[in-house]
Design a protein around this motif. Structure first.
Motif: not given
Length: 247
Positions: A153-181
């Motif tokens: 997804c990277g950067t994508f748009t949506g609507t929040m409270g009737g207004k345009k919202a721009v969302l940016t998602v990134k995978k985090a690095a350096g966190l330990p693994a837990y559980g099955d995944e």
């Protein structure tokens, strides 16, 4: 400069549940004087964790550094007054990300659910946890869809409270693994050039149980990284223990 508004987190009501144990008796006639012998039939393992097990998988204030407190249930569930923070209108591949932001969980069709919110005293930083129970196949599919969303997804748009919202998602690095995944990622929401929300998130799956923790921080005060990472380690261990008896 962007004005930062902390996100209000949803608290879910916990339903009590219990597991019914079945037994069967051998009805054959025993020889005289031998007595009647009962034979129990092992019950099948539950498909998903129960509400009580979901509650047991939550971190507690004792799992966090000093200075944090449990936020009481203030009725800020999305169905009770926080509709202006619902994010909608995103492309389907990105929907798993907004599902987590809107409710804390990947899917509404769950067998059990529990949530807690912790805040740092005198600060706007919040650490939130959701624990949800699904069948293993359902949980695996939901986490796979979330992973695809984070990666594509990277950067994508949506609507929040009737207004345009721009969302940016990134995978985090350096966190330990837990559980099955597990999957660590960050999300930034910018709305109208004046409001910004920032989150550190991590989603963990063990069997069919899924927990997501998110750290909501502002550009003033403590980011809450130490508390977030400590909570993650405890949440991962507790989820594995809670899901151990499920397929």
């Amino acid at each position: 400069m962007l004005h930062v508004r902390p996100r209000r987190a949803a608290l879910a009501a916990l339903a009590a549940s219990s597991l019914l144990l079945l037994s069967a008796c051998d009805g054959d006639t025993a020889p005289a004087g031998a007595g009647t012998k009962a034979r129990s039939t092992p019950s099948a393992p539950p498909e998903a964790i129960t509400a009580a097990q979901a509650q047991q998988a939550l971190v507690t204030v004792e799992d966090l550094p000093a200075g944090w407190q449990l936020q009481p249930d203030t009725g800020l569930d999305k169905s009770q007054g926080a509709q202006e923070e619902i994010i909608s209108g995103v492309k389907p591949v990105c929907a798993p990300i907004t599902a987590v932001l809107n409710t804390g969980r990947l899917e509404e069709d769950r067998k059990a659910d529990a949530q807690e919110v912790f805040t740092k005293k005198g600060d706007t930083t919040a650490v939130v946890q959701d624990v949800s129970g699904y069948s293993r196949a359902q949980a695996e599919k939901a986490v796979a869809a979330l992973r695809t969303a984070v990666e594509q997804c990277g950067t994508f748009t949506g609507t929040m409270g009737g207004k345009k919202a721009v969302l940016t998602v990134k995978k985090a690095a350096g966190l330990p693994a837990y559980g099955d995944e597990s999957l660590g990622y960050t999300v930034r929401i910018v709305q109208g050039g004046t409001t910004q929300m920032d989150f550190d998130l991590d989603t963990i799956r063990s069997h069919g149980a899924v927990t997501t923790l998110w750290n909501n921080y502002s550009d003033t005060g403590d980011r809450g990284t130490t508390a977030f990472r400590k909570a993650l380690a405890r949440a991962g261990a507790k989820l594995v223990a809670a899901a151990a008896g499920t397929p």
